[in-house]
Design a protein around this motif. Sequence first.
Motif, mmCIF file in Angstrom:
data_model
loop_
_atom_site.group_PDB
_atom_site.id
_atom_site.type_symbol
_atom_site.label_atom_id
_atom_site.label_comp_id
_atom_site.label_asym_id
_atom_site.label_seq_id
_atom_site.Cartn_x
_atom_site.Cartn_y
_atom_site.Cartn_z
ATOM 1 N N UNK A 214 -3.579 -8.988 20.579
ATOM 2 C CA UNK A 214 -3.184 -8.100 19.488
ATOM 3 C C UNK A 214 -2.087 -8.756 18.662
ATOM 4 N N UNK A 215 -2.252 -8.737 17.351
ATOM 5 C CA UNK A 215 -1.204 -9.105 16.407
ATOM 6 C C UNK A 215 -0.916 -7.880 15.556
ATOM 7 N N UNK A 216 0.325 -7.396 15.606
ATOM 8 C CA UNK A 216 0.740 -6.230 14.835
ATOM 9 C C UNK A 216 1.649 -6.688 13.701
ATOM 10 N N UNK A 217 1.238 -6.406 12.468
ATOM 11 C CA UNK A 217 2.019 -6.755 11.284
ATOM 12 C C UNK A 217 2.451 -5.471 10.592
ATOM 13 N N UNK A 218 3.709 -5.426 10.166
ATOM 14 C CA UNK A 218 4.196 -4.218 9.493
ATOM 15 C C UNK A 218 5.011 -4.592 8.255
ATOM 16 N N UNK A 219 4.750 -3.888 7.169
ATOM 17 C CA UNK A 219 5.518 -4.097 5.950
ATOM 18 C C UNK A 219 6.870 -3.412 6.045
ATOM 19 N N UNK A 220 7.923 -4.167 5.805
ATOM 20 C CA UNK A 220 9.266 -3.589 5.932
ATOM 21 C C UNK A 220 9.543 -2.540 4.865
ATOM 22 N N UNK A 221 8.786 -2.559 3.763
ATOM 23 C CA UNK A 221 9.008 -1.606 2.672
ATOM 24 C C UNK A 221 7.880 -0.578 2.573
ATOM 25 N N UNK A 222 7.193 -0.333 3.674
ATOM 26 C CA UNK A 222 6.088 0.627 3.658
ATOM 27 C C UNK A 222 6.643 2.042 3.502
ATOM 28 N N UNK A 223 6.341 2.726 2.375
ATOM 29 C CA UNK A 223 6.843 4.094 2.196
ATOM 30 C C UNK A 223 5.959 5.142 2.865
ATOM 31 N N UNK A 224 4.751 4.743 3.239
ATOM 32 C CA UNK A 224 3.790 5.682 3.804
ATOM 33 C C UNK A 224 3.945 5.788 5.317
ATOM 34 N N UNK A 225 4.006 4.639 5.978
ATOM 35 C CA UNK A 225 4.200 4.564 7.424
ATOM 36 C C UNK A 225 5.404 3.654 7.655
ATOM 37 N N UNK A 226 6.609 4.202 7.614
ATOM 38 C CA UNK A 226 7.813 3.368 7.638
ATOM 39 C C UNK A 226 7.937 2.518 8.902
#
Length: 276
Positions: free
Chosen positions: A219-231
């Motif tokens: 598993x590779x989990x990537x997250x946007x630091x500026x995601x306003x929908x799913x912070x």
Amino acid sequence: MGHTVLATPLGDVALHRLGTPATGAPRTPVLLLHANPGDSRDYGAVAAGLAAEREVFALDWPGYGRSTVTAPHSVTPEGLADVAERALDAIAREGAPRVHVVGSSVGGWVAVRLAERRPAQVAGIVLVDPAGFTRLTPLTRWFCRAVMGRPSRAGRLVAPLARAYLGRLRTSSARATYERARGVGAGAGRLAVHCALWRAFAAPGFGLTGVLPGIVPPVLLLWGRRDPLLPALTDGRRARRSLPPGATYATLPAAHEAYNERPDLFLARVRPFLTG
């Protein structure tokens, strides 16, 4: 380039072949699953970079892109998972028994379900700001059901919400994705699918917190630091705490769809994972 039509209970679904390796032996292909709303073209900024090393396939969820939908009000994430399983089978018939799956938002939720149900066929999953880690409260349930789940309200909010979660629209792919999102409210079928999925997000069994730790494929989990929908500070943190042993986590300077906003950084993270 081309697409295959898969007959499903939700409609005739388009499975696109976005590219094949230019040279060398084909490696394990990748299947791209898009967010809600959207379609396979949302991955336009990274498809060529992925196709340099492997075959690339992408689905249009029922009602989006080239896919039809028979009962738009009945589309659920579980239904999308069933559609994606049919895609795995179609790819296997072409001689690829194992597939990497990249899923964004609700597509990430589906990618987890595929890894849970078909571990022998899923070589690894890349989750991009996946749905399923939002804490269900009276406020979030109300927003999913009574705001984004109601066509009369969601039709006015799809475009501004997309403008927020797509970030700075720095690429032509992001701008094209935004223009397609703006048109969702004008199509009754697409808007009905959009709202049905939002209502399903509020269902008690939608969460992934208890599912992800048992996943076997890498598993590779990537997250946007500026995601306003799913912070990242709430949903991203819960997702990271739920990762199975050996999983990889990284944040990117982007909003909800890093492959649209920062394709360079996205590929720099994803290509080594797929190769490894």
